[in-house]
Write a protein that holds these residues in place. Structure first.
Motif, PDB file in Angstrom:
ATOM      1  N   ALA A  85      -1.908   4.274  -0.637  1.00 27.00           N
ATOM      2  CA  ALA A  85      -1.387   2.926  -0.902  1.00 27.00           C
ATOM      3  C   ALA A  85      -0.992   2.760  -2.363  1.00 27.00           C
ATOM      4  CB  ALA A  85      -2.420   1.879  -0.506  1.00 27.00           C
ATOM      5  N   ALA A 157      -4.273  -3.643  -4.596  1.00 20.85           N
ATOM      6  CA  ALA A 157      -4.449  -3.685  -3.141  1.00 20.85           C
ATOM      7  C   ALA A 157      -5.548  -4.659  -2.765  1.00 20.85           C
ATOM      8  CB  ALA A 157      -4.781  -2.294  -2.606  1.00 20.85           C
ATOM      9  N   CYS A 177      -1.441 -11.284   1.098  1.00 19.58           N
ATOM     10  CA  CYS A 177      -1.041 -10.035   0.447  1.00 19.58           C
ATOM     11  C   CYS A 177       0.476  -9.947   0.307  1.00 19.58           C
ATOM     12  CB  CYS A 177      -1.566  -8.841   1.246  1.00 19.58           C
ATOM     13  SG  CYS A 177      -3.355  -8.642   1.179  1.00 19.58           S
ATOM     14  N   ALA A 183      -0.767  -4.265  -1.543  1.00 24.95           N
ATOM     15  CA  ALA A 183      -0.926  -3.381  -0.388  1.00 24.95           C
ATOM     16  C   ALA A 183      -2.182  -3.777   0.373  1.00 24.95           C
ATOM     17  CB  ALA A 183      -1.023  -1.933  -0.849  1.00 24.95           C
TER      18      ALA A 183
END
Length: 385
Positions: A85, A157, A177, A183
Motif C-alpha cells: 500500500a 494509510a 479514506c 490507502a
C-alpha cells in the motif's frame, strides 16, 4: 459474585459439559491427516506445492477476492500488505487501539508509526466518526499528502480490524479514506467467513489480510493471506513474499529486497482440509452464539451480538460486565473452574512501546477493555446442549 457464577453456569449449560473448556481449540475432523501425509510422501513440504495454489484458490472463492496470496502468518501478511500500500518508513498509519498487538506491530515492521483512534460499542471495530475526527483535528491536506500537524509525518494509510469476526462499518471508513486520500488496508485476521451485507471482510480496501493461527476458525497451524482485487499488487505480493526471486530453471536472481513469507505446502494442506469444513464450522458457531445470546439475555448480562446488516463468524463470543472488578472476579471464578475465559487485549496506547504515539480520544476503547470477557467459542464435534 452472583454474576460470575451465572456466567460459569450459562457456559457449561450451553456446551453441556462439566469438564475443562478451552477458549477456542482447533477441530480436525476431515481430510487433514490424508492431505498432510500426501505432502510428506511427495516431498514438496515447503513453499512450492499444489496445496498452496489450491488453498489460495479456495480462499478466493470463499471471500470473493480476485487474488489471494498465502503467507507464513497473519502478521507477515499485514506487514507485506502495508508495504504494497506504499507505506514508507517514518509515516503514520491510523489504526485502532483496541486490537491484538500484531496489528500495531505490523505497522512498525513496515517502518511506520501507528496512530490510534477509538472503536464503536456495537462492532468493537474502528469508529468511522473517530477516524474522521482525528483527521480533522490533527491532520491537514498538503501538496505532499495528508500530514499530521504535530509531528509533520505523512499519514499513509488506515488500518481497521474486524474484532472477533464482527464486521466493522467498513463502507463508512472507506468513504473517509477516499475523502482524505488514504490507502485502506483491512485486518480481517479474525473474520474468515464474516460479511457486511454481501461483501466478505477484508475485500473492501486496497488490500486485506487473514490469519490461520491455531486458534482461528480454520487453521494451517500458522499461516496468513493477503487479499486484493488489483492484479499488479497481486503479482508484486507473490514476488516479494517469495524472496523476490526471478523465475529461472536454476539461477538465483533477485531483483528487489524480498521476504521469505510464503506459506509452506505442508501448512496449506492442513488449510485445504479445514476450508472444506468451513460451512459446518460457521453453522455451529452461529448456533452457539445464538444460544449464548438467549441465555445471557435472561440473566441480564449483555452479549456482544452481530450488528445489523452483518453476518459474523463469532470467532470469539463476548459478554460485557458492569465494571472492571466484576470482570476480574468472573475471570477468576471461571478459570478456577476449568472454563477458560479471557479479557480483551490491553489497548495498544497503554503498552509501553506505544504509549507516546499520536491518538485521539479513546473512551469506548477504555470502557470495553475494562468490562469485556471472551467466553469459550470453539467448534465441538457434538452439538451444544
Amino acid at each position: 459474585m452472583t454474576r460470575a457464577y451465572d456466567v460459569l453456569k450459562i457456559v457449561r449449560d450451553v456446551y453441556g459439559s462439566h469438564g475443562p473448556l478451552p477458549l477456542h481449540a482447533p477441530v480436525f475432523a476431515g481430510n487433514e491427516m490424508a492431505y498432510v501425509q500426501s505432502t510428506i510422501e511427495s516431498t514438496f513440504v515447503s513453499s512450492v506445492g499444489a496445496y498452496v495454489d489450491r488453498f489460495e484458490q479456495m480462499l478466493a472463492e470463499l471471500t470473493g477476492a480476485a487474488y489471494v496470496i498465502a503467507t507464513t502468518n497473519g502478521t507477515t501478511a499485514l506487514h507485506m500488505a502495508l508495504l504494497l500500500a506504499d507505506v514508507a518508513p517514518g509515516e503514520l498509519v491510523v489504526t485502532q487501539s483496541l486490537s491484538f498487538v500484531a496489528t500495531a506491530n505490523a505497522v512498525v515492521h513496515a517502518g511506520a508509526l501507528p496512530a490510534f483512534v477509538d472503536v464503536e460499542t456495537t462492532t468493537l471495530g474502528m469508529s468511522p466518526d473517530a477516524l474522521s475526527e482525528f483527521l480533522q483535528q490533527h491532520c491537514e491536506r498538503t501538496d505532499g499528502g495528508v500530514r499530521h500537524r504535530e509531528s509533520g509525518r505523512r499519514v499513509a494509510a488506515c488500518l481497521p480490524m474486524h474484532s472477533f469476526g464482527l464486521p466493522c462499518r467498513i463502507d463508512e471508513i472507506a468513504d473517509v479514506c477516499a475523502r482524505w486520500g488514504l490507502a485502506l488496508v483491512e485486518d480481517a485476521a479474525e473474520a474468515l467467513g464474516s460479511r457486511r451485507d454481501t461483501r466478505h471482510c477484508g475485500t473492501t480496501g486496497k488490500l486485506g489480510t487473514l490469519s490461520f493461527n491455531g486458534n482461528k476458525l480454520c487453521t494451517t497451524g500458522g499461516g496468513g493471506a493477503i487479499m486484493t482485487n488489483d492484479p499488479v499488487i497481486a503479482r508484486r505480493a507473490k514476488h516479494l513474499t517469495t524472496t523476490a526471486k526471478v523465475p529461472h530453471r536454476w539461477r538465483f536472481e533477485h531483483d528487489a529486497i524480498g521476504y521469505n513469507f510464503r506459506l509452506p505446502n505442508l501448512n496449506a494442506a492442513l488449510g485445504c482440509a479445514q476450508l472444506e469444513q468451513i460451512d459446518a464450522f460457521l453453522t455451529f458457531k452461529r448456533a452457539l452464539a445464538e444460544r449464548y445470546r438467549q441465555a445471557f439475555e435472561i440473566a441480564d448480562i449483555p452479549f456482544v451480538a452481530e450488528p445489523p446488516h452483518t453476518h459474523a463468524n463469532y470467532w470469539l463470543c463476548a459478554i460485557l460486565l458492569g465494571s472492571e472488578a466484576e470482570r476480574d472476579l468472573c475471570l477468576e471464578v471461571t478459570n478456577d473452574a476449568g472454563v477458560m475465559t479471557r479479557p480483551i487485549w490491553d489497548p495498544m496506547h497503554t503498552l509501553p512501546m506505544f504509549a507516546q504515539n499520536p491518538r485521539g480520544p479513546l473512551p469506548v476503547t477504555e470502557r470495553m477493555a475494562a468490562r469485556l470477557v471472551n467466553i469459550p467459542s470453539g467448534v465441538r464435534i457434538e452439538e451444544p446442549a
